[in-house]
Write a protein that holds these residues in place. Structure first.
Motif, mmCIF file in Angstrom:
data_model
loop_
_atom_site.group_PDB
_atom_site.id
_atom_site.type_symbol
_atom_site.label_atom_id
_atom_site.label_comp_id
_atom_site.label_asym_id
_atom_site.label_seq_id
_atom_site.Cartn_x
_atom_site.Cartn_y
_atom_site.Cartn_z
ATOM 1 N N GLU A 1 0.852 -1.181 0.000
ATOM 2 C CA GLU A 1 0.000 0.000 0.000
ATOM 3 C C GLU A 1 0.891 1.234 0.000
ATOM 4 O OE1 GLU A 1 -2.899 0.311 3.180
ATOM 5 O OE2 GLU A 1 -3.761 2.128 2.289
ATOM 6 N N ASN B 1 -4.682 4.810 -2.196
ATOM 7 C CA ASN B 1 -5.923 5.278 -1.563
ATOM 8 C C ASN B 1 -6.531 6.415 -2.377
ATOM 9 O OD1 ASN B 1 -6.026 3.872 1.220
ATOM 10 N ND2 ASN B 1 -3.908 4.595 1.042
ATOM 11 N N GLU C 1 -7.888 1.736 -3.488
ATOM 12 C CA GLU C 1 -8.626 1.492 -2.249
ATOM 13 C C GLU C 1 -9.613 2.630 -2.032
ATOM 14 O OE1 GLU C 1 -6.150 0.843 1.168
ATOM 15 O OE2 GLU C 1 -5.061 -0.813 0.235
ATOM 16 N N ASP D 1 -11.758 -0.301 1.501
ATOM 17 C CA ASP D 1 -10.905 -0.043 2.658
ATOM 18 C C ASP D 1 -11.766 0.153 3.910
ATOM 19 O OD1 ASP D 1 -8.549 0.447 3.983
ATOM 20 O OD2 ASP D 1 -8.052 2.284 2.901
ATOM 21 N N LYS E 1 -10.979 -5.013 2.758
ATOM 22 C CA LYS E 1 -9.941 -4.821 3.774
ATOM 23 C C LYS E 1 -10.620 -4.661 5.122
ATOM 24 C CE LYS E 1 -5.992 -2.729 3.178
ATOM 25 N NZ LYS E 1 -4.940 -1.693 2.983
HETATM 26 MG MG MG Z 1 -5.854 2.198 2.630
#
Ligand code: MG
Ligand code: C2E
Ligand code: MG
Ligand code: MG
Length: 281
Positions: A59, A118, A150, A180, A201
């Motif tokens: 990530e 993200n 995400e 996420d 996640k």
């Molecule tokens: Mg994240």
């Protein structure tokens, strides 16, 4: 009366208000400068296949190297970036840098892994995100399957009908999509089935209480079972202990990310980890 007191009126305003508005404007100004002067950088945290123990992804997490303060975490500037419209150019930089770096690692012969980026709510609301992703993949030469986006559960659910359309556009590019902080929002199961996502996640708040709260253990188990029944992959974030990992392994959670394996680290450090895996293979 304040007006009659001319230039000194500011001292009659709420002092907290003055400082918070002033501080915000100051932060906004420094963020603008940071973008212009290239003060942002990415750290990467490994995402590990629980079965094989191999790094399968990472990530990308943004940091700001403020020359006056040092390394600043995203919680201290993402909200202001979102409110001030700076999130657009910042997110674009993050996306481009993550893709460029991942392609560079592959070109150096490191084992290929996906990079997760993200996406903020504000950016997801902009309808041209699929176009931007397409352009950046083309420009950097990264294969779409090595990029994942995400999106938080609350971002997606804010406007679920619109999200279905946009997620379909993004999915059609061949990139991965993950939800996420899953479990903290309120996805309806019927929507979950319609979102073309690849991965859930599990939010750190549930994972961190494995071993301490039976409710959170129940929720974690339920999310894993839900993911599997919908043919989705599932990753646990914030794994810090061997006991948490065992719990996840027993329930066939696919991947884990957390301090137990590694903290977010510089690009040099994670390249070193990937290199070690190549040598070991
Ligand atoms: Mg994240
Ligand atoms: P997130 O996407 O849920 O990222 C995971 C956060 O959990 C990261 O914090 C990571 O350092 C932290 N973390 C990972 N493993 C552990 C662990 O075992 N224990 C604990 N206590 N924490 C762990 P970070 O880097 O401070 O990022 C915070 C949030 O900022 C992220 O949450 C994400 O929502 C946001 N963010 C980070 N980078 C970006 C970005 O490039 N764009 C946008 N829009 N948001 C970003
Ligand atoms: Mg998360
Ligand atoms: Mg989280």
């Amino acid at each position: 009366r304040a007006k009659d007191m001319g230039r000194n009126t500011f001292q009659f305003y709420q002092p907290e208000m003055n400082t918070s508005v002033g501080a915000r404007l100051n932060l906004e100004r420094r963020l603008r400068r940071a973008l212009r002067d290239g003060e942002f950088l990415l750290h990467y945290q490994p995402q590990v296949d629980i079965e094989s123990g191999k790094i399968v992804g990472m990530e990308a997490l943004v940091r700001w190297l403020d020359p006056e303060v040092g390394l600043v975490p995203p919680s201290a500037f993402i909200p202001v970036a979102e409110e001030s419209g700076l999130i657009g150019p910042l997110s674009e930089w993050v996306l481009r840098e993550a893709c460029r770096q991942n392609k560079a690692w592959q070109d150096e012969g490191l084992p290929p892994a996906r990079v997760s980026v993200n996406l903020s709510a504000r950016q997801f609301q902009q309808r041209d995100i699929a176009k931007l992703v397409t352009a950046i993949l083309e420009e950097t030469g990264l294969e779409p399957r090595y990029l994942e986006l995400e999106l938080t559960e609350s971002t997606i659910m804010r406007n679920a009908e619109e999200a279905v359309v946009m997620l379909n556009e993004l999915h059609a590019l061949g990139i991965g999509l993950a939800i996420d902080d899953f479990g903290t929002g309120y996805s309806s199961l019927s929507y979950l089935k319609r979102f073309p996502v690849d991965r859930l996640k599990i939010d750190r708040s549930f994972v961190s209480d494995i071993g301490a709260s039976s409710d959170d253990e129940t929720i974690t188990s339920a999310i894993i079972a839900l993911a599997h029944s919908l043919q989705l992959q599932v990753i646990a974030e914030g794994v810090e202990t061997a006991a948490q990992l065992d719990f996840l392994k027993e329930r066939a959670c696919n991947e884990m990310q957390g301090y137990f394996f590694a903290r977010p680290m510089s690009h040099e450090a994670i390249a070193g980890l990937l290199q070690r895996e190549r040598v070991a293979a």
